[in-house]
Design a protein around this motif. Structure first.
Motif, mmCIF file in Angstrom:
data_model
loop_
_atom_site.group_PDB
_atom_site.id
_atom_site.type_symbol
_atom_site.label_atom_id
_atom_site.label_comp_id
_atom_site.label_asym_id
_atom_site.label_seq_id
_atom_site.Cartn_x
_atom_site.Cartn_y
_atom_site.Cartn_z
ATOM 1 N N ASN A 6 0.820 -1.226 -0.015
ATOM 2 C CA ASN A 6 -0.011 0.032 0.027
ATOM 3 C C ASN A 6 0.916 1.371 0.119
ATOM 4 O O ASN A 6 0.349 2.307 -0.600
ATOM 5 C CB ASN A 6 -0.825 -0.043 1.241
ATOM 6 C CG ASN A 6 -2.224 -1.066 1.123
ATOM 7 O OD1 ASN A 6 -2.360 -1.190 -0.001
ATOM 8 N ND2 ASN A 6 -2.625 -1.544 2.194
ATOM 9 N N GLU A 7 2.040 1.330 0.871
ATOM 10 C CA GLU A 7 2.881 2.499 0.672
ATOM 11 C C GLU A 7 3.261 2.577 -0.639
ATOM 12 O O GLU A 7 3.574 3.781 -0.961
ATOM 13 C CB GLU A 7 3.839 2.317 1.719
ATOM 14 C CG GLU A 7 3.478 2.376 3.309
ATOM 15 C CD GLU A 7 3.370 3.877 3.561
ATOM 16 O OE1 GLU A 7 4.003 4.747 2.960
ATOM 17 O OE2 GLU A 7 2.028 4.321 4.097
ATOM 18 N N TYR A 8 4.001 1.648 -1.373
ATOM 19 C CA TYR A 8 4.293 1.667 -2.711
ATOM 20 C C TYR A 8 3.707 2.158 -3.356
ATOM 21 O O TYR A 8 3.785 2.973 -4.342
ATOM 22 C CB TYR A 8 4.787 0.178 -2.990
ATOM 23 C CG TYR A 8 5.407 -0.121 -4.387
ATOM 24 C CD1 TYR A 8 6.520 0.546 -4.873
ATOM 25 C CD2 TYR A 8 4.469 -0.834 -5.315
ATOM 26 C CE1 TYR A 8 7.169 0.509 -5.967
ATOM 27 C CE2 TYR A 8 5.125 -0.902 -6.650
ATOM 28 C CZ TYR A 8 6.269 -0.284 -6.904
ATOM 29 O OH TYR A 8 6.950 -0.588 -8.146
ATOM 30 N N ARG A 9 2.290 1.606 -3.416
ATOM 31 C CA ARG A 9 1.185 2.073 -4.385
ATOM 32 C C ARG A 9 1.092 3.921 -4.102
ATOM 33 O O ARG A 9 0.602 4.525 -5.139
ATOM 34 C CB ARG A 9 -0.070 1.385 -4.382
ATOM 35 C CG ARG A 9 0.050 -0.083 -5.093
ATOM 36 C CD ARG A 9 -1.033 -0.631 -4.852
ATOM 37 N NE ARG A 9 -0.905 -1.989 -5.266
ATOM 38 C CZ ARG A 9 -1.608 -2.916 -5.257
ATOM 39 N NH1 ARG A 9 -2.560 -2.789 -4.327
ATOM 40 N NH2 ARG A 9 -1.365 -4.443 -5.647
ATOM 41 N N ARG A 10 0.913 4.037 -2.884
ATOM 42 C CA ARG A 10 0.691 5.616 -2.608
ATOM 43 C C ARG A 10 1.888 6.456 -3.018
ATOM 44 O O ARG A 10 1.812 7.725 -3.809
ATOM 45 C CB ARG A 10 0.596 5.959 -0.983
ATOM 46 C CG ARG A 10 -0.886 5.627 -0.678
ATOM 47 C CD ARG A 10 -1.002 6.027 0.713
ATOM 48 N NE ARG A 10 -0.319 5.448 1.938
ATOM 49 C CZ ARG A 10 -0.514 4.310 2.130
ATOM 50 N NH1 ARG A 10 -1.827 3.664 2.070
ATOM 51 N NH2 ARG A 10 0.025 3.473 3.187
ATOM 52 N N TRP A 11 2.966 5.899 -2.993
ATOM 53 C CA TRP A 11 4.113 6.559 -3.319
ATOM 54 C C TRP A 11 4.283 6.406 -5.020
ATOM 55 O O TRP A 11 4.427 7.692 -5.777
ATOM 56 C CB TRP A 11 5.521 5.876 -3.099
ATOM 57 C CG TRP A 11 6.875 6.379 -3.671
ATOM 58 C CD1 TRP A 11 7.557 7.412 -3.286
ATOM 59 C CD2 TRP A 11 7.757 5.816 -4.521
ATOM 60 N NE1 TRP A 11 8.567 7.643 -3.997
ATOM 61 C CE2 TRP A 11 9.052 6.407 -4.694
ATOM 62 C CE3 TRP A 11 7.594 4.464 -5.254
ATOM 63 C CZ2 TRP A 11 9.923 6.334 -5.421
ATOM 64 C CZ3 TRP A 11 8.615 4.229 -6.161
ATOM 65 C CH2 TRP A 11 9.798 5.048 -6.472
ATOM 66 N N LEU A 12 3.986 5.555 -5.638
ATOM 67 C CA LEU A 12 3.717 5.424 -7.329
ATOM 68 C C LEU A 12 2.602 6.754 -7.500
ATOM 69 O O LEU A 12 2.750 7.240 -8.568
ATOM 70 C CB LEU A 12 3.212 4.138 -7.786
ATOM 71 C CG LEU A 12 4.325 3.022 -7.750
ATOM 72 C CD1 LEU A 12 3.547 1.690 -8.145
ATOM 73 C CD2 LEU A 12 5.451 3.378 -8.543
ATOM 74 N N ASP A 13 1.360 6.672 -6.811
ATOM 75 C CA ASP A 13 0.512 7.543 -7.036
ATOM 76 C C ASP A 13 1.005 9.206 -6.966
ATOM 77 O O ASP A 13 0.526 9.975 -7.751
ATOM 78 C CB ASP A 13 -0.679 7.491 -6.095
ATOM 79 C CG ASP A 13 -1.727 6.618 -6.739
ATOM 80 O OD1 ASP A 13 -1.907 6.527 -8.084
ATOM 81 O OD2 ASP A 13 -2.592 5.972 -5.869
ATOM 82 N N GLN A 14 1.583 9.409 -5.879
ATOM 83 C CA GLN A 14 2.592 10.729 -5.658
ATOM 84 C C GLN A 14 3.228 10.992 -6.853
ATOM 85 O O GLN A 14 3.086 12.144 -7.430
ATOM 86 C CB GLN A 14 3.108 10.692 -4.625
ATOM 87 C CG GLN A 14 2.069 10.613 -3.258
ATOM 88 C CD GLN A 14 2.783 10.480 -2.064
ATOM 89 O OE1 GLN A 14 4.292 10.515 -2.203
ATOM 90 N NE2 GLN A 14 2.323 10.632 -0.804
ATOM 91 N N LEU A 15 4.145 10.349 -7.343
ATOM 92 C CA LEU A 15 4.937 10.510 -8.445
ATOM 93 C C LEU A 15 3.871 10.606 -9.952
ATOM 94 O O LEU A 15 4.237 11.821 -10.831
ATOM 95 C CB LEU A 15 5.796 9.200 -8.755
ATOM 96 C CG LEU A 15 6.838 8.898 -7.954
ATOM 97 C CD1 LEU A 15 7.659 7.734 -7.829
ATOM 98 C CD2 LEU A 15 7.996 10.105 -7.581
#
Length: 151
Positions: A6-15
């Motif tokens: 979930n953290e990884y996907r949030r980070w991808l979303d932010q990018l």
């Protein structure tokens, strides 16, 4: 594991929100033969008005990120109909806000080449999909079995 994912996907979303292109690995066979396990795809955000049938979108469904081909846009309901090239039937309609982006490049694992996607071939797949999906589904099962045997 789920928290890290979930953290990884949030980070991808932010990018993606910042206009950057992100690169992620492919895991499934639903887009066979275009995408295979261990391929890598590059994704960038796309605006609603730039969505066109034939594009391969990445969207969230039931907590997973899925890459499937866009086959129809419903302007009134702001929903999309998608299908995996290697699947015999379309997905349930998804809402526009579930779209993470569009695939702009594929990097093949077993090849030194990378290529852009969403060409005239990809638009052709919208029409060929109902027939080719069944064929690709069967071939994908055979290839998937072969990958398990040889790896």
């Amino acid at each position: 594991m789920d928290q890290n994912l979930n953290e990884y996907r949030r980070w991808l979303d932010q990018l993606l929100d910042k206009g950057q292109t992100v690169q992620v690995p492919v895991h499934g066979m639903s887009m066979f033969p275009i995408l295979m396990p261990r391929d890598t795809v590059q994704i960038r955000r796309i605006k609603w008005e730039n969505l066109n049938p034939g594009q391969v979108l990445v969207f969230e469904c039931e907590g997973k990120w899925i890459a499937h081909r866009l086959i129809a846009v419903n302007q009134q309901e702001k929903s999309l109909l998608t299908r995996g090239d290697g699947l015999p039937a379309p997905d349930k309609p998804i809402m526009a806000e579930k779209v993470k982006g569009v695939i702009v490049k594929i990097i093949k694992t077993r090849s030194p080449f990378a290529w852009t996607i969403n060409t005239s071939f990809d638009r052709f797949m919208v029409f060929a999909g109902p027939l080719s999906g069944k064929v690709f589904w069967f071939l994908g099962r055979v290839v998937s079995w072969g990958l398990r045997v040889w790896n």
